[in-house]
Design an enzyme around this catalytic site. Structure first.
Site, mmCIF file in Angstrom:
data_model
loop_
_atom_site.group_PDB
_atom_site.id
_atom_site.type_symbol
_atom_site.label_atom_id
_atom_site.label_comp_id
_atom_site.label_asym_id
_atom_site.label_seq_id
_atom_site.Cartn_x
_atom_site.Cartn_y
_atom_site.Cartn_z
ATOM 1 N N THR A 270 0.442 0.380 7.797
ATOM 2 C CA THR A 270 1.637 -0.206 8.412
ATOM 3 C C THR A 270 2.898 0.086 7.439
ATOM 4 O OG1 THR A 270 1.329 -2.273 7.027
ATOM 5 C CG2 THR A 270 0.404 -1.918 9.388
ATOM 6 N N ASN A 271 2.742 0.265 6.147
ATOM 7 C CA ASN A 271 3.749 0.781 5.143
ATOM 8 C C ASN A 271 4.331 2.201 5.514
ATOM 9 O OD1 ASN A 271 4.706 -1.190 3.047
ATOM 10 N ND2 ASN A 271 2.626 -1.444 2.936
ATOM 11 N N MET B 84 -5.991 3.254 -2.051
ATOM 12 C CA MET B 84 -6.770 2.501 -2.583
ATOM 13 C C MET B 84 -7.782 3.346 -3.409
ATOM 14 S SD MET B 84 -5.829 -0.283 -1.381
ATOM 15 C CE MET B 84 -5.197 -1.148 -0.124
ATOM 16 N N ILE C 232 -7.703 5.064 -7.762
ATOM 17 C CA ILE C 232 -6.618 5.195 -8.782
ATOM 18 C C ILE C 232 -6.752 6.583 -9.347
ATOM 19 C CG2 ILE C 232 -6.562 4.544 -11.541
ATOM 20 C CD1 ILE C 232 -7.675 1.844 -10.619
ATOM 21 N N LEU C 233 -5.348 7.051 -9.693
ATOM 22 C CA LEU C 233 -5.283 8.632 -10.177
ATOM 23 C C LEU C 233 -5.211 8.855 -11.554
ATOM 24 C CD1 LEU C 233 -2.446 9.413 -7.186
ATOM 25 C CD2 LEU C 233 -4.814 10.322 -7.539
ATOM 26 N N ASN D 71 4.490 3.646 -5.832
ATOM 27 C CA ASN D 71 3.641 2.903 -5.424
ATOM 28 C C ASN D 71 4.201 1.473 -4.862
ATOM 29 O OD1 ASN D 71 0.693 2.031 -4.642
ATOM 30 N ND2 ASN D 71 1.048 0.657 -6.350
ATOM 31 N N HIS E 221 3.145 -2.496 -4.231
ATOM 32 C CA HIS E 221 2.042 -3.274 -4.759
ATOM 33 C C HIS E 221 2.364 -4.565 -4.153
ATOM 34 C CE1 HIS E 221 -1.454 -5.003 -7.021
ATOM 35 N NE2 HIS E 221 -0.700 -5.946 -7.386
HETATM 36 C C1 GAR Z 1 -0.568 -3.396 1.577
HETATM 37 O O1 GAR Z 1 -0.269 -4.569 1.581
HETATM 38 C C2 GAR Z 1 -0.310 -2.668 0.222
HETATM 39 O O2 GAR Z 1 0.707 -3.334 -0.579
HETATM 40 C C3 GAR Z 1 -1.598 -2.973 -0.589
HETATM 41 O O3 GAR Z 1 -2.634 -2.500 0.534
HETATM 42 C C4 GAR Z 1 -2.046 -2.814 1.701
HETATM 43 C C5 GAR Z 1 -2.021 -1.581 2.540
HETATM 44 O O4 GAR Z 1 -1.545 -1.865 4.108
HETATM 45 N N1 GAR Z 1 -1.699 -1.951 -1.484
HETATM 46 C C6 GAR Z 1 -2.469 -2.261 -2.842
HETATM 47 O O5 GAR Z 1 -3.012 -3.280 -2.854
HETATM 48 C C7 GAR Z 1 -2.492 -1.300 -3.797
HETATM 49 N N2 GAR Z 1 -2.710 -1.687 -5.092
HETATM 50 P P1 GAR Z 1 -1.147 -0.674 4.849
HETATM 51 O O6 GAR Z 1 -2.205 0.215 5.073
HETATM 52 O O7 GAR Z 1 -0.886 -1.311 6.246
HETATM 53 O O8 GAR Z 1 0.181 -0.172 4.403
#
Ligand code: GAR
Length: 199
Positions: free
Chosen positions: A15-16, A93, A95-96, A110, A112
């Protein structure tokens, strides 16, 4: 003005990534262009979103590469081949390592789903972040866009936005509100900012 070439790294629903694509179409992002999406998870829906918009979509699986080092080498190879200027981790998801983050210093951002330094670092990802926020009992949470360095969620903060926690919130309801009110807003703005500042 030449647009910066942007790659988005994903693992899930994307979604991001969608928010970035929409922002590109509406003109919020005008100094950069998403030219590549890479997933470390097979079948991630984010890949479909990329393809639907004619963006090159690739998968790199750690287990097929033979380890973290080889995975990062393959990733770097792909990014270099596409002459990528900036990398966005959008629900990525994994870590690099330090070799990778050093190679792309100040070029990886990133998103968060909390107000860093709360509820971040190793083990805090996705729904777990919101579970932890609710368990702690904070009244305000939000999202953070930051540069990525060798410390998980430890790089310089670029942008943050706060979101209220409401009575009766569940992790899922909170995740949705944080995405809608914060993540999908600040991620495109932060990307446009770094692309335009580096013209
Ligand atoms: C989002 O809430 C993002 O901020 C989080 O995972 C979700 C991914 O959603 N990221 C983390 O927790 C990274 N540490 P999406 O695939 O729909 O964008």
């Amino acid at each position: 003005m030449l647009k910066k070439r942007v790659a988005v790294l994903v693992s899930g629903g994307g979604t991001n990534l969608q928010a970035l694509i929409d922002a590109q179409q509406s003109g919020v992002i005008k100094s950069g262009e998403i030219v590549l999406v890479i997933s470390n998870v097979e079948g991630a829906y984010a890949l479909e979103r990329a393809k639907k918009h004619g963006i090159k979509a690739e998968v790199i699986l750690k287990r097929e590469c033979g380890g973290q080092r080889q995975f990062e080498e393959k990733l770097a190879e792909m990014l270099d081949a596409e002459k990528i200027d900036f990398i966005v981790l959008a629900g990525f998801m994994a870590i690099l390592g330090a070799d990778f983050t050093k190679k792309f210093e100040n070029r990886i951002i990133n998103i968060h789903p909390s107000l860093i330094p709360a509820f971040c670092g190793k083990g805090f990802y996705g729904l777990r972040v919101h579970e932890a926020a609710l368990k702690y009992g904070v009244k305000v949470t939000g999202a953070t866009v930051h540069f990525v360095n060798e410390i998980p969620d430890g790089g310089k903060i670029i942008m943050q936005k706060a979101v209220d926690i409401l009575p009766g919130d569940t992790p899922e309801a909170l995740q949705k509100r944080v995405m809608e009110q914060a993540e999908w807003v600040i991620l495109p703005l932060a990307l446009e900012r770094i692309c335009s500042e580096n013209q």
